[in-house]
Scaffold this motif. Structure first.
Motif, short mmCIF file in Angstrom:
data_model
loop_
_atom_site.label_atom_id
_atom_site.label_comp_id
_atom_site.label_asym_id
_atom_site.label_seq_id
_atom_site.Cartn_x
_atom_site.Cartn_y
_atom_site.Cartn_z
N ASP A 36 -0.44 4.99 -0.47
CA ASP A 36 -1.63 5.79 -0.71
C ASP A 36 -1.33 7.23 -0.31
O ASP A 36 -1.42 7.61 0.86
N GLU A 92 -3.00 9.90 -1.17
CA GLU A 92 -4.20 10.69 -0.90
C GLU A 92 -4.63 10.55 0.55
O GLU A 92 -5.05 11.53 1.18
N ARG A 93 -4.51 9.35 1.11
CA ARG A 93 -4.91 9.12 2.50
C ARG A 93 -3.70 8.97 3.41
O ARG A 93 -3.84 8.63 4.58
N VAL A 119 0.86 -1.19 0.00
CA VAL A 119 0.00 0.00 0.00
C VAL A 119 0.89 1.23 0.00
O VAL A 119 1.77 1.38 0.86
#
Length: 505
Positions: free
Chosen positions: A292, A294-295, A290
């Protein structure tokens, strides 16, 4: 130059050795001719050697006609997958499930436990997803040497030896039944495993939020053994970005005061670079499942198969979070994987919350005109302006950010726009930052000096509200000037930090 046949054969032999030797090194060496094969050869190099034991498989196969080859686990219930008596080694472990009722983060709320040789406290205790190398309870296809998640199936090949018995359970911590759990667990049986065989361990921990100034503890144990792997899933809880990846791994062996293993960054430890520059990947010994942005989430695995970390008395494995003093506020969930002697220390309790933890909202001062916002339209006659994330620092800045003014010289001016709702007199407050490398600024409006803000402090702190007096503003745009005036003799620089301004009646 042309290569001879013998040179090519020699090169081929070296290539074969390079491919085979790392695999063989993970287990005992091949027995010499005429000797019985040694236990633990779980690779191609040992397949031609006769084994004395047998392989038995525990599985969810249907016991009666008309049943399916799967088990149900009721909410809050625990089922025993394996209850084996006698010596052996768990060689293969496969699982999957069909879930007809949607359960949020199901893989995080199924708890795997393993008990070796009649122990009452488990040597393995972890959520299913983390045990199989997946963070955040999410499915992502990947393949590594000891574990994988491929096309719906969880797979584990860590060898797990035991002398007398093995018991493996799964607990359902969700609100609903698991409708169909499929599993196969293969055990190589034998009269006994070699003396000195170490027990397999895996421990899950979670801290959310992380504590400022303290690294995250991945493992702390006593005994003799070797550390073989880490799974991490981390998420920023305050602020933005993946700055927690600036933290290094620290490994303390046998009570040493300085770590014998100290890294250069979290993503470096997991085999990538520059915050995972080209994205997710998988490989035999390390990977990122993972990434990510954006998060602000990261999950990766790192297996110490070629470089296990041995210890004789004790081991402590830590992960820093942040670049300087473990300043990042984040959610850290870790799985430590290692082999060691028994007895082992009792594991800390599993966290009450296994599901998703959302970031906290940014701190806000009501009515603040944020200096870093587009509405303030900041500009400077010299130096550079940038928005600086302040969420990781002690103290509170509105919007968890400030406007940072760098590389300016004495006499340079910074201009900010204040929009007044109507023409009248207002009270004006300013919010700034002080630190060891900050300079002094004069605050001016309509040619009048309102205050001189002293920027020096031994550490970075917000000033809070500073009263700048009563000012007459016209409706619409008004221009506030900050002029770099110098610095305290103790200050090491001329930086300026502005949180914002606020108008009052």
């Amino acid at each position: 130059m042309p290569r001879t046949r013998s040179a090519l054969a020699s090169a081929a032999a070296r290539l074969l050795a390079a491919l085979v030797l790392p695999i063989v090194a993970a287990g005992p060496s091949i027995a010499a001719a005429g000797e019985p094969p040694q236990v633990g050869l779980g690779n191609l190099a040992g397949l031609f050697l006769q084994r004395d034991g047998s392989l038995i498989q525990y599985s969810s196969h249907a016991r009666e006609a008309g049943q399916i080859d799967a088990w149900e686990i009721g909410p809050g219930k625990t089922v025993t997958l394996v209850d084996h008596h006698g010596a052996g080694i768990v060689r293969r472990w496969w699982m999957t499930m069909i879930q007809y009722e949607e359960i949020e983060l199901l893989f995080r709320r199924l708890i795997i436990r393993c008990y070796w040789d009649g122990e009452s406290d488990p040597s393995v205790e972890a959520p299913l997803s983390d045990f199989f190398g997946l963070g955040f309870g999410e499915w992502h296809d990947y393949a590594s040497l000891p574990v994988s998640a491929t096309s719906g199936g969880f797979n584990c090949g860590w060898p797990m030896p035991f002398h007398k018995s093995a018991r493996i359970t799964v607990e359902n911590r969700t609100h609903a039944a698991v409708n169909a759990l499929y599993f196969n667990v293969g055990i190589e049986t034998m009269n006994d495993v070699p003396a000195g065989s170490l027990y397999f361990h895996a421990q899950f921990r979670r801290i959310a939020p992380t504590r400022r100034g303290e690294p995250v503890t991945v493992l702390e144990t006593v005994g003799s053994g070797q550390y073989v792997g880490t799974v991490l899933s981390a998420r920023t809880l305050r602020g933005t970005g993946l700055r927690f990846l600036e933290g290094n791994e620290e490994v303390y062996v046998d009570g040493e005061q300085k770590p014998s293993v100290m890294g250069t960054g979290t993503e470096d430890y997991f085999g990538s670079g520059i915050y995972g520059l080209t994205g997710t990947f998988d490989s035999p010994n390390h990977g990122i499942t993972v990434l990510d942005t954006e998060r602000n989430r990261f999950s990766g695995y790192r297996w110490h198969i070629d470089d296990p970390i041995p210890f004789k008395k004790s081991l402590k494995v830590l992960l820093q979070h942040g670049q300087y003093q473990n300043e990042s506020v984040a959610d850290y969930a870790t799985l430590a994987v290692w082999y060691q002697t028994h007895p082992h220390p009792r594991f800390p309790p599993l966290p009450a919350e296994l599901g998703s933890i959302e970031p906290s909202a940014a701190f806000q001062i009501p009515g603040m005109i944020e200096a870093e916002s587009p509405e303030a339209r900041a500009s400077a006659s010299g130096g550079t302006l940038q928005t600086m994330d302040m969420a990781e620092y002690d103290g509170s800045w509105s919007g968890d950010a400030q406007l940072s003014w760098r590389d300016a010289e004495v006499g340079d001016r910074l201009t900010l726009t204040i929009v007044a709702p109507e023409t009248k007199e207002y009270s004006l407050e300013g919010y700034f930052t002080r630190s060891a490398d900050y300079g002094d600024v004069r605050v001016l409006l309509a040619g009048r000096e309102l205050a001189v803000i002293r920027g020096y402090a031994t550490a970075g702190v917000p000033t809070g509200a500073i009263r700048l007096g009563r000012v007459h503003l016209k409706k619409g745009e008004n221009f506030l000037f900050l002029e770099l005036a110098g610095k305290d003799a103790r200050a090491t620089g001329y930086l300026v930090g502005i949180d914002g301004f606020r108008l009052g009646p």
